[in-house]
Scaffold this motif. Structure first.
Motif, mmCIF file in Angstrom:
data_model
loop_
_atom_site.group_PDB
_atom_site.id
_atom_site.type_symbol
_atom_site.label_atom_id
_atom_site.label_comp_id
_atom_site.label_asym_id
_atom_site.label_seq_id
_atom_site.Cartn_x
_atom_site.Cartn_y
_atom_site.Cartn_z
ATOM 1 N N THR A 61 4.929 41.624 -19.422
ATOM 2 C CA THR A 61 3.716 41.756 -19.409
ATOM 3 C C THR A 61 3.081 40.783 -18.408
ATOM 4 O O THR A 61 1.944 41.228 -17.994
ATOM 5 C CB THR A 61 2.949 41.657 -20.999
ATOM 6 O OG1 THR A 61 2.905 40.269 -21.174
ATOM 7 C CG2 THR A 61 3.724 42.622 -21.961
ATOM 8 N N TRP A 101 -3.840 39.429 -17.128
ATOM 9 C CA TRP A 101 -2.988 39.473 -17.982
ATOM 10 C C TRP A 101 -3.378 39.373 -19.273
ATOM 11 O O TRP A 101 -2.936 40.285 -20.305
ATOM 12 C CB TRP A 101 -1.802 38.369 -17.605
ATOM 13 C CG TRP A 101 -0.931 38.406 -18.805
ATOM 14 C CD1 TRP A 101 0.258 39.309 -19.127
ATOM 15 C CD2 TRP A 101 -0.530 37.331 -19.560
ATOM 16 N NE1 TRP A 101 0.945 39.039 -20.233
ATOM 17 C CE2 TRP A 101 0.250 37.692 -20.368
ATOM 18 C CE3 TRP A 101 -1.561 36.094 -19.813
ATOM 19 C CZ2 TRP A 101 0.633 36.992 -21.569
ATOM 20 C CZ3 TRP A 101 -0.965 35.337 -20.766
ATOM 21 C CH2 TRP A 101 0.158 35.619 -21.589
ATOM 22 N N ARG A 106 -1.336 46.127 -22.193
ATOM 23 C CA ARG A 106 0.237 45.771 -22.698
ATOM 24 C C ARG A 106 0.437 44.689 -23.534
ATOM 25 O O ARG A 106 1.268 44.148 -24.278
ATOM 26 C CB ARG A 106 1.018 45.779 -21.265
ATOM 27 C CG ARG A 106 1.344 47.168 -20.912
ATOM 28 C CD ARG A 106 2.459 47.195 -19.930
ATOM 29 N NE ARG A 106 3.750 46.746 -20.525
ATOM 30 C CZ ARG A 106 4.628 46.295 -19.626
ATOM 31 N NH1 ARG A 106 4.480 45.444 -18.646
ATOM 32 N NH2 ARG A 106 5.837 45.696 -20.289
ATOM 33 N N TYR A 107 -0.348 43.481 -22.836
ATOM 34 C CA TYR A 107 -0.396 41.989 -23.563
ATOM 35 C C TYR A 107 -1.174 42.294 -25.033
ATOM 36 O O TYR A 107 -0.747 41.713 -25.968
ATOM 37 C CB TYR A 107 -0.716 41.021 -22.919
ATOM 38 C CG TYR A 107 -0.716 39.736 -23.523
ATOM 39 C CD1 TYR A 107 0.555 39.188 -23.885
ATOM 40 C CD2 TYR A 107 -1.684 38.882 -24.043
ATOM 41 C CE1 TYR A 107 0.821 38.049 -24.707
ATOM 42 C CE2 TYR A 107 -1.642 37.910 -24.795
ATOM 43 C CZ TYR A 107 -0.377 37.276 -25.071
ATOM 44 O OH TYR A 107 -0.035 36.250 -25.918
#
Length: 130
Positions: A61, A101, A106-107
């Motif tokens: 990720t 991020w 996704r994280y």
């Protein structure tokens, strides 16, 4: 007082492990150069089995955002005060990329696994521009 010691430990760890030359501590920032950023987590594992899916997937990720492990656990030798249980440090090219991020879908899918399986203090810290 304990949080001051933790912060000092993290700062010293970042300087030593990041391999910053001494002259970089006194260097003036280069105009237009973005300083790197570091995701830092003081981590106390409460469910070793439960964290496995997170550990297996988390690197995939942050890699697309330019992230790379600097510290991922390892042996700690306490010099002053009590050391953290476990320290995770991920370097990113900039604060913006680190934040992107952390906010990424996704994280965000993995985050509940970490919350269930560990107690942690997590923050992003700006470093020195190269």
């Amino acid at each position: 007082m304990k949080s001051r010691r933790s912060l000092l430990f993290v700062l010293l760890t970042a300087a030593v492990i990041g391999g910053l030359p001494a002259k970089a501590l006194h260097a003036q920032p280069v105009t237009g150069a973005k300083p790197p950023a570091y995701y830092i987590s003081e981590f106390e594992l409460t469910d070793p089995e439960g964290i496995r899916p997170y550990s297996a997937a988390v690197e995939s990720t942050f890699a697309p955002f330019g992230g790379r492990y600097v510290v991922r656990g390892g042996k700690v030798a306490s010099l002053e005060g009590e050391p953290t249980k476990r320290l995770i440090m991920i370097a990113f090219p900039s604060m913006e990329q680190a934040q992107a991020w952390y906010d990424s879908p996704r994280y965000r899918e993995l985050m509940p696994i970490r919350h269930r399986s560990a107690k942690s203090r997590v923050f992003i810290m700006e470093g020195f521009a190269n």
